[in-house]
Structures are given as structure tokens and as C-alpha cells.
Motif scaffolding. Structure first.
Motif, PDB file in Angstrom:
ATOM      1  N   ASP A  43      14.391   5.295  -1.579  1.00  0.00           N
ATOM      2  CA  ASP A  43      13.952   5.472  -2.970  1.00  0.00           C
ATOM      3  C   ASP A  43      13.967   4.157  -3.732  1.00  0.00           C
ATOM      4  O   ASP A  43      13.079   3.890  -4.542  1.00  0.00           O
ATOM      5  N   GLN A  44      14.981   3.342  -3.493  1.00  0.00           N
ATOM      6  CA  GLN A  44      15.019   2.042  -4.165  1.00  0.00           C
ATOM      7  C   GLN A  44      13.843   1.169  -3.726  1.00  0.00           C
ATOM      8  O   GLN A  44      13.228   0.482  -4.544  1.00  0.00           O
ATOM      9  N   LEU A  45      13.521   1.221  -2.457  1.00  0.00           N
ATOM     10  CA  LEU A  45      12.372   0.480  -1.942  1.00  0.00           C
ATOM     11  C   LEU A  45      11.080   1.006  -2.579  1.00  0.00           C
ATOM     12  O   LEU A  45      10.225   0.227  -3.022  1.00  0.00           O
ATOM     13  N   CYS A  46      10.951   2.318  -2.643  1.00  0.00           N
ATOM     14  CA  CYS A  46       9.765   2.928  -3.247  1.00  0.00           C
ATOM     15  C   CYS A  46       9.652   2.551  -4.722  1.00  0.00           C
ATOM     16  O   CYS A  46       8.565   2.225  -5.200  1.00  0.00           O
ATOM     17  N   LEU A  47      10.763   2.607  -5.437  1.00  0.00           N
ATOM     18  CA  LEU A  47      10.765   2.298  -6.865  1.00  0.00           C
ATOM     19  C   LEU A  47      10.256   0.884  -7.122  1.00  0.00           C
ATOM     20  O   LEU A  47       9.430   0.662  -8.004  1.00  0.00           O
ATOM     21  N   ALA A  48      10.721  -0.055  -6.329  1.00  0.00           N
ATOM     22  CA  ALA A  48      10.274  -1.438  -6.493  1.00  0.00           C
ATOM     23  C   ALA A  48       8.778  -1.555  -6.249  1.00  0.00           C
ATOM     24  O   ALA A  48       8.054  -2.218  -7.001  1.00  0.00           O
ATOM     25  N   THR A  49       8.291  -0.887  -5.225  1.00  0.00           N
ATOM     26  CA  THR A  49       6.863  -0.939  -4.893  1.00  0.00           C
ATOM     27  C   THR A  49       6.023  -0.242  -5.949  1.00  0.00           C
ATOM     28  O   THR A  49       4.990  -0.750  -6.381  1.00  0.00           O
ATOM     29  N   GLU A  50       6.479   0.933  -6.351  1.00  0.00           N
ATOM     30  CA  GLU A  50       5.687   1.718  -7.300  1.00  0.00           C
ATOM     31  C   GLU A  50       5.551   1.042  -8.654  1.00  0.00           C
ATOM     32  O   GLU A  50       4.473   1.087  -9.251  1.00  0.00           O
ATOM     33  N   THR A  51       6.608   0.431  -9.163  1.00  0.00           N
ATOM     34  CA  THR A  51       6.487  -0.205 -10.475  1.00  0.00           C
ATOM     35  C   THR A  51       5.440  -1.314 -10.449  1.00  0.00           C
ATOM     36  O   THR A  51       4.653  -1.455 -11.389  1.00  0.00           O
ATOM     37  N   VAL A  52       5.390  -2.061  -9.359  1.00  0.00           N
ATOM     38  CA  VAL A  52       4.362  -3.099  -9.230  1.00  0.00           C
ATOM     39  C   VAL A  52       2.988  -2.465  -9.046  1.00  0.00           C
ATOM     40  O   VAL A  52       1.997  -2.882  -9.669  1.00  0.00           O
ATOM     41  N   PRO A  81       5.867   3.214   0.532  1.00  0.00           N
ATOM     42  CA  PRO A  81       5.464   1.984  -0.167  1.00  0.00           C
ATOM     43  C   PRO A  81       4.140   1.412   0.346  1.00  0.00           C
ATOM     44  O   PRO A  81       3.336   0.905  -0.441  1.00  0.00           O
ATOM     45  N   MET A  82       3.894   1.507   1.658  1.00  0.00           N
ATOM     46  CA  MET A  82       2.612   1.017   2.181  1.00  0.00           C
ATOM     47  C   MET A  82       1.452   1.859   1.651  1.00  0.00           C
ATOM     48  O   MET A  82       0.410   1.318   1.273  1.00  0.00           O
ATOM     49  N   ALA A  83       1.634   3.181   1.598  1.00  0.00           N
ATOM     50  CA  ALA A  83       0.577   4.066   1.095  1.00  0.00           C
ATOM     51  C   ALA A  83       0.296   3.781  -0.381  1.00  0.00           C
ATOM     52  O   ALA A  83      -0.865   3.717  -0.803  1.00  0.00           O
ATOM     53  N   VAL A  84       1.346   3.591  -1.169  1.00  0.00           N
ATOM     54  CA  VAL A  84       1.185   3.297  -2.592  1.00  0.00           C
ATOM     55  C   VAL A  84       0.480   1.948  -2.772  1.00  0.00           C
ATOM     56  O   VAL A  84      -0.405   1.803  -3.621  1.00  0.00           O
ATOM     57  N   SER A  85       0.859   0.973  -1.960  1.00  0.00           N
ATOM     58  CA  SER A  85       0.226  -0.350  -2.050  1.00  0.00           C
ATOM     59  C   SER A  85      -1.258  -0.267  -1.735  1.00  0.00           C
ATOM     60  O   SER A  85      -2.090  -0.869  -2.431  1.00  0.00           O
TER      61      SER A  85
END
Length: 191
Positions: free
Chosen positions: A5-14, A73-77
Motif C-alpha cells: 500500500d505504501q508503494l501504491c500510495l507513492a505511485t498513485e499520488t504522482v 503501481p505498474m498498471a497505474v503508471s
């Protein structure tokens, strides 16, 4: 789960900042700005979860051994760079609804089984789906439909994001047990 979740949060905010830069007006812009702000405000709660669980830092995650943690995170990116505003809004609405539902279900099951769950974790993962953001996502999709901005790709973008979310949950569930030595042997070599 907290690490992922922390990894996702960092990716998603960007990612939501990138989507806002790509689509700076209309309901989609409101959605992306709102998501960015909401997720940044969740950081302290998620950090309290990590502290309560003694979770290793996100930097300890290795993509070569924890690929499922990196799938979302890859999918969101990918989505933030390639999806249109309506397709991104539909995908995000699907993601947030599924994630909130599954998180609450996990907390319910843990409570029923009597598992000891730190209060910070219960509070964080029992939050309801953010209805205001779900409404903004629906408005962005409706706006896209009115503007002729929704393509056949919209459903597939949601599918990519949900597949990444499935892998997130696989990572959160922990490593699968290795097959037993007997079970791993070909039938011809078993007893």
C-alpha cells in the motif's frame, strides 16, 4: 499489505498529478486533484499501520522477488500515461470500489477469527469507499460519454487496473507455501 500500500500510495499520488497535468479541466481534473489530495492525506494513517506492525520499509521490496507488489503501481503508471480521462475515471472508480470492499471484508474476517489486529490497521482498512471521489469519477465518465471521449479501451483500462489490484491482494496474502517434497516429485517417483 501495508508495504504494498505504501508503494501504491507513492505511485498513485504522482500518477494523479500526471493525469491532472494531462487533463487540467472539467470533472476529470476535479477527480484527479481530489484523488491526489485524498491519498496524500492518508499517508500518516498508513505510516501508523506500518509502525504498529513493524513493517519493513518500502525500499525493502525487491521487484525480482515481490513482483505482485509492483503490479498495481505498474498498471497505474501505464494508465496515467495512456488512458483518456473517462477511461482513467472508470478504471479508478472500479479500483476504489473494489479495494474498499475487499479491505473491509479482510478486517471483518480477521475480527471474526479473533486475530490480533492493531487499532491503527483496523481504522485504516475499515474506511468506507470515498463516496465523494466515486461520485466525481462517475461524473468524469458521464462527461466523457457526453463529449464522445469514451472508447472501447475504457473497459480494458479498468481491467488492467483490476488485474493489478488482484496481484496486490496476492502479495498481501503472503507467499504461497512451497509444494512438499513428495508432492513436487513426478508421479513415477512417488511411493
Amino acid at each position: 499489505m501495508v508495504q504494498a500500500d505504501q508503494l501504491c500510495l507513492a505511485t498513485e499520488t504522482v500518477a494523479y498529478a500526471v493525469l491532472l497535468a494531462r487533463f487540467p479541466s472539467g470533472p476529470a481534473a476535479d477527480l484527479f486533484a481530489g484523488l491526489n489530495s485524498a491519498l496524500r492525506s492518508l499517508r500518516p494513517s498508513l505510516d501508523r499501520c506500518a509502525e504498529a506492525l513493524g513493517s519493513p520499509p518500502v525500499s525493502a521490496l525487491d521487484p525480482s522477488t515481490a513482483a505482485d507488489a509492483f503490479a498495481f503501481p505498474m498498471a497505474v503508471s501505464w494508465m496515467c500515461l495512456h488512458a483518456g480521462p473517462a477511461a482513467a475515471a472508470l478504471a479508478l472508480r472500479s479500483d476504489f470500489a473494489a479495494y474498499a470492499r475487499e479491505s473491509r471484508e479482510l478486517m471483518r474476517i480477521l475480527a471474526e477469527t479473533g486475530a490480533e489486529v492493531p487499532e491503527a490497521v483496523r481504522d485504516h482498512y475499515s474506511m468506507p469507499a470515498p463516496s465523494e471521489l466515486l461520485d466525481l469519477a462517475a461524473a468524469a465518465v458521464e462527461d466523457g460519454v457526453r463529449e464522445g471521449d469514451v472508447s472501447d479501451q475504457a473497459g480494458s483500462v479498468a481491467g488492467v487496473l483490476l488485474a493489478g489490484l488482484d496481484r496486490f491482494w496476492r502479495f498481501a496474502a503472503g507467499p504461497e507455501p512451497a509444494p512438499s517434497a513428495v508432492g513436487a516429485c513426478p508421479r513415477s517417483l512417488q511411493g
